[in-house]
Design an enzyme around this catalytic site. Structure first.
Site, PDB file in Angstrom:
ATOM      1  N   ASP A  82      -8.172  -0.705   2.210  1.00 25.66           N
ATOM      2  CA  ASP A  82      -8.764   0.639   2.244  1.00 25.66           C
ATOM      3  C   ASP A  82      -9.021   1.217   0.843  1.00 25.66           C
ATOM      4  O   ASP A  82      -9.744   2.185   0.697  1.00 25.66           O
ATOM      5  CB  ASP A  82      -7.834   1.600   2.997  1.00 25.66           C
ATOM      6  CG  ASP A  82      -7.738   1.280   4.479  1.00 25.66           C
ATOM      7  OD1 ASP A  82      -8.440   0.367   4.928  1.00 25.66           O
ATOM      8  OD2 ASP A  82      -6.960   1.955   5.185  1.00 25.66           O
TER       9      ASP A  82
ATOM     10  N   THR B 281      -4.372  -2.867  -0.681  1.00 20.65           N
ATOM     11  CA  THR B 281      -4.806  -2.359   0.624  1.00 20.65           C
ATOM     12  C   THR B 281      -6.307  -2.516   0.685  1.00 20.65           C
ATOM     13  O   THR B 281      -7.002  -2.199  -0.301  1.00 20.65           O
ATOM     14  CB  THR B 281      -4.450  -0.880   0.898  1.00 20.65           C
ATOM     15  OG1 THR B 281      -5.285  -0.402   1.978  1.00 20.65           O
ATOM     16  CG2 THR B 281      -4.669   0.038  -0.288  1.00 20.65           C
TER      17      THR B 281
ATOM     18  N   MET C 252     -12.934  -0.763   8.902  1.00 19.59           N
ATOM     19  CA  MET C 252     -11.634  -0.112   8.690  1.00 19.59           C
ATOM     20  C   MET C 252     -11.738   0.993   7.634  1.00 19.59           C
ATOM     21  O   MET C 252     -12.734   1.103   6.927  1.00 19.59           O
ATOM     22  CB  MET C 252     -10.578  -1.139   8.326  1.00 19.59           C
ATOM     23  CG  MET C 252     -10.065  -1.888   9.551  1.00 19.59           C
ATOM     24  SD  MET C 252      -8.677  -2.953   9.155  1.00 19.59           S
ATOM     25  CE  MET C 252      -8.114  -3.395  10.814  1.00 19.59           C
ATOM     26  N   GLY C 253     -10.695   1.764   7.528  1.00 19.39           N
ATOM     27  CA  GLY C 253     -10.666   2.913   6.611  1.00 19.39           C
ATOM     28  C   GLY C 253     -10.089   4.097   7.365  1.00 19.39           C
ATOM     29  O   GLY C 253     -10.813   4.853   7.976  1.00 19.39           O
TER      30      GLY C 253
ATOM     31  N   GLN D 289     -11.545  -8.145   8.697  1.00 22.86           N
ATOM     32  CA  GLN D 289     -11.638  -7.640   7.320  1.00 22.86           C
ATOM     33  C   GLN D 289     -10.369  -7.922   6.517  1.00 22.86           C
ATOM     34  O   GLN D 289     -10.347  -7.769   5.300  1.00 22.86           O
ATOM     35  CB  GLN D 289     -11.886  -6.126   7.328  1.00 22.86           C
ATOM     36  CG  GLN D 289     -13.242  -5.765   7.886  1.00 22.86           C
ATOM     37  CD  GLN D 289     -13.278  -4.325   8.398  1.00 22.86           C
ATOM     38  OE1 GLN D 289     -13.702  -3.432   7.716  1.00 22.86           O
ATOM     39  NE2 GLN D 289     -12.811  -4.109   9.625  1.00 22.86           N
TER      40      GLN D 289
ATOM     41  N   HIS E  59      -9.692  -6.633  12.387  1.00 20.32           N
ATOM     42  CA  HIS E  59      -8.845  -7.363  11.436  1.00 20.32           C
ATOM     43  C   HIS E  59      -9.524  -8.553  10.780  1.00 20.32           C
ATOM     44  O   HIS E  59      -8.909  -9.184   9.907  1.00 20.32           O
ATOM     45  CB  HIS E  59      -7.539  -7.781  12.121  1.00 20.32           C
ATOM     46  CG  HIS E  59      -6.686  -6.601  12.480  1.00 20.32           C
ATOM     47  ND1 HIS E  59      -6.969  -5.779  13.534  1.00 20.32           N
ATOM     48  CD2 HIS E  59      -5.583  -6.076  11.882  1.00 20.32           C
ATOM     49  CE1 HIS E  59      -6.072  -4.813  13.599  1.00 20.32           C
ATOM     50  NE2 HIS E  59      -5.226  -4.968  12.599  1.00 20.32           N
TER      51      HIS E  59
ATOM     52  N   GLY F 297       2.592   3.022   2.268  1.00 23.61           N
ATOM     53  CA  GLY F 297       3.913   2.998   2.914  1.00 23.61           C
ATOM     54  C   GLY F 297       4.916   2.213   2.087  1.00 23.61           C
ATOM     55  O   GLY F 297       6.039   2.669   1.851  1.00 23.61           O
TER      56      GLY F 297
ATOM     57  N   GLY G 283       0.827  -1.203   0.000  1.00 27.03           N
ATOM     58  CA  GLY G 283       0.000   0.000   0.000  1.00 27.03           C
ATOM     59  C   GLY G 283       0.859   1.251   0.000  1.00 27.03           C
ATOM     60  O   GLY G 283       2.019   1.223  -0.468  1.00 27.03           O
TER      61      GLY G 283
HETATM   62  O1  F6P Z   1      -4.358   0.274   5.846  1.00 27.14           O
HETATM   63  C1  F6P Z   1      -4.938  -0.925   6.082  1.00 27.14           C
HETATM   64  C2  F6P Z   1      -5.410  -1.042   7.501  1.00 27.14           C
HETATM   65  O2  F6P Z   1      -6.065  -2.284   7.582  1.00 27.14           O
HETATM   66  C3  F6P Z   1      -6.282   0.097   8.000  1.00 27.14           C
HETATM   67  O3  F6P Z   1      -7.588   0.035   7.561  1.00 27.14           O
HETATM   68  C4  F6P Z   1      -6.114  -0.045   9.486  1.00 27.14           C
HETATM   69  O4  F6P Z   1      -6.345   1.167  10.163  1.00 27.14           O
HETATM   70  C5  F6P Z   1      -4.676  -0.437   9.615  1.00 27.14           C
HETATM   71  O5  F6P Z   1      -4.324  -1.078   8.408  1.00 27.14           O
HETATM   72  C6  F6P Z   1      -4.402  -1.337  10.799  1.00 27.14           C
HETATM   73  O6  F6P Z   1      -3.038  -1.582  10.875  1.00 27.14           O
HETATM   74  P1  F6P Z   1      -2.370  -2.651  11.854  1.00 27.14           P
HETATM   75  O7  F6P Z   1      -2.050  -3.855  11.031  1.00 27.14           O
HETATM   76  O8  F6P Z   1      -1.135  -1.998  12.344  1.00 27.14           O
HETATM   77  O9  F6P Z   1      -3.335  -2.962  12.960  1.00 27.14           O
END
Ligand code: F6P
Length: 362
Positions: free
Chosen positions: A135, A133, A177-178, A279, A277, A112, A110
């Protein structure tokens, strides 16, 4: 014979293994190239010794529908800062790339990870990006691997919450998420018949949410479903988040805040579900499996043609590619405020936390 490498970076999502499979089948099966899988994102390439394994056709058998990533991933910040450590990481990365005899690196990731890829590109490495991603907020592409599966999971949860909400005459809040954008919330909310959908692109107002709930009650519908993106915020308010150990914002908690506020202002009782997660896990949808396959094959074609520094993308329903200039740090593609989704949601009376802008009678 070429020797190429692939890694998966950032948060995982359903469909990563489908990309790996497509790359191995197209590159090794199609062209007879060697394919290396770099372990744990770009970190594997800057380790000493590098962490990788050669991928055989056997390794990618049966992984099309498998969730997660067989190569592991990591979503900690970029290792290529401008300080001494960052420069040493970059030097090791380039040495390892050369010593392994690689011709190209495919980075599935994504915002990053694609930013990191653009830094590697500037440092002279032949990089190709594949967007993923849940999102779906990466600029330059209409699709990202993982999004459609996340929508299916969230929409399924919305439909399930509807029936229990109706049985109990309850107000349900589903947080999805988003971080920066409301693609998942709007797609899942619209297809899950949510009455109220709150997204980061439209800061919401409590009186509008309450008005919608009361309007439904007056029509004899004593239940309502609110779908809210984790990055949504009240007009004039702030996002709800905590800081991870690496300083990243971990969003989450807006649903609890809405629940408390509705109760405090109106005694409306709610129940909150935070999907989190789920999702990002499990079997990718058929659509995501296909996007992953198209993207993986396109990445291999770019390498065959010697075209590097390109981000694979979907544009107007066709797989193509775009320059890495789109992968700027911190740039996201929000839902256009005049999108068909927003217009149609309001046209059918869905509250987006503001006065209806696209309702014929409004
Ligand atoms: O960017 C994808 C995402 O799933 C976001 O929707 C969510 O805020 C973030 O990653 C969660 O990240 P982590 O894996 O650090 O919990």
């Amino acid at each position: 014979m070429k020797k190429i490498a692939i890694c998966t970076g950032g948060g995982d999502c359903p469909g990563l293994n489908a990309v790996i499979r497509a790359v191995v089948k197209a590159a090794k099966g199609g062209y007879g190239w060697q394919v290396y899988g770099i372990i744990e994102s770009i970190n594997g390439l800057l380790s000493s010794p590098p962490k990788y394994r050669e991928l055989s056709m056997q390794d990618v058998t049966h992984i099309l529908t498998q969730g997660g990533t067989i190569l592991s991933t990591s979503n900690r910040g970029s290792p290529f800062s401008d300080d001494e450590q960052g420069l040493a990481n970059m030097a090791r990365c380039k040495d390892n790339f050369r010593n392994l005899g690689l011709d190209a690196l495919i980075i599935v990731g994504g915002e990053g990870s694609q930013y990191m890829a653009s830094v590697l590109l500037k440092a002279g490495l032949p990089v190709i990006g594949v967007p993923k991603t849940i999102d779906r907020d990466l600029p330059g592409t209409e699709e990202t691997v993982g999004f459609h599966t996340a929508v299916e999971i969230a929409a399924d949860a919305a439909v399930r919450l509807q029936t229990t909400a109706e049985s109990h005459d309850r107000i349900m809040i589903l947080e999805v998420m988003g971080r920066h954008t409301g693609h998942i919330a709007l797609h899942a909310g619209l297809s899950g018949a949510a009455n109220i959908i709150l997204i980061p692109e439209i800061p919401f107002e409590y009186p509008e949410i309450i008005r919608k709930i009361e309007e439904r009650k007056a029509l004899g519908r004593f239940f309502s479903l609110i779908v809210v993106a984790e990055g949504a915020q009240e007009k004039g308010g702030d996002q709800i988040y905590r800081l991870a150990s690496d300083g990243r914002k971990l969003l989450g908690g807006i649903s609890a805040q809405i629940s408390e506020r509705l109760f405090a202002d109106t005694s409306i009782e709610t129940r909150v579900t935070v999907l989190g997660h789920t999702q990002r896990g499990g079997t990718p949808s058929p659509y995501d499996r296909n996007i992953a396959t198209l993207f993986g094959c396109h990445a291999v074609e770019l390498i065959e043609r010697g075209e590097f520094g390109r981000l694979v993308r979907m544009q107007a329903g066709k797989t193509s590619d775009v320059s890495y200039e789109v992968a700027e740090r911190g740039s996201f593609s929000p839902l256009p405020l005049d999108s068909d989704y927003i217009r149609s949601a309001e046209a059918i009376g869905t509250c987006l936390g503001r006065k209806l802008a696209f309702r014929a009678s409004a």
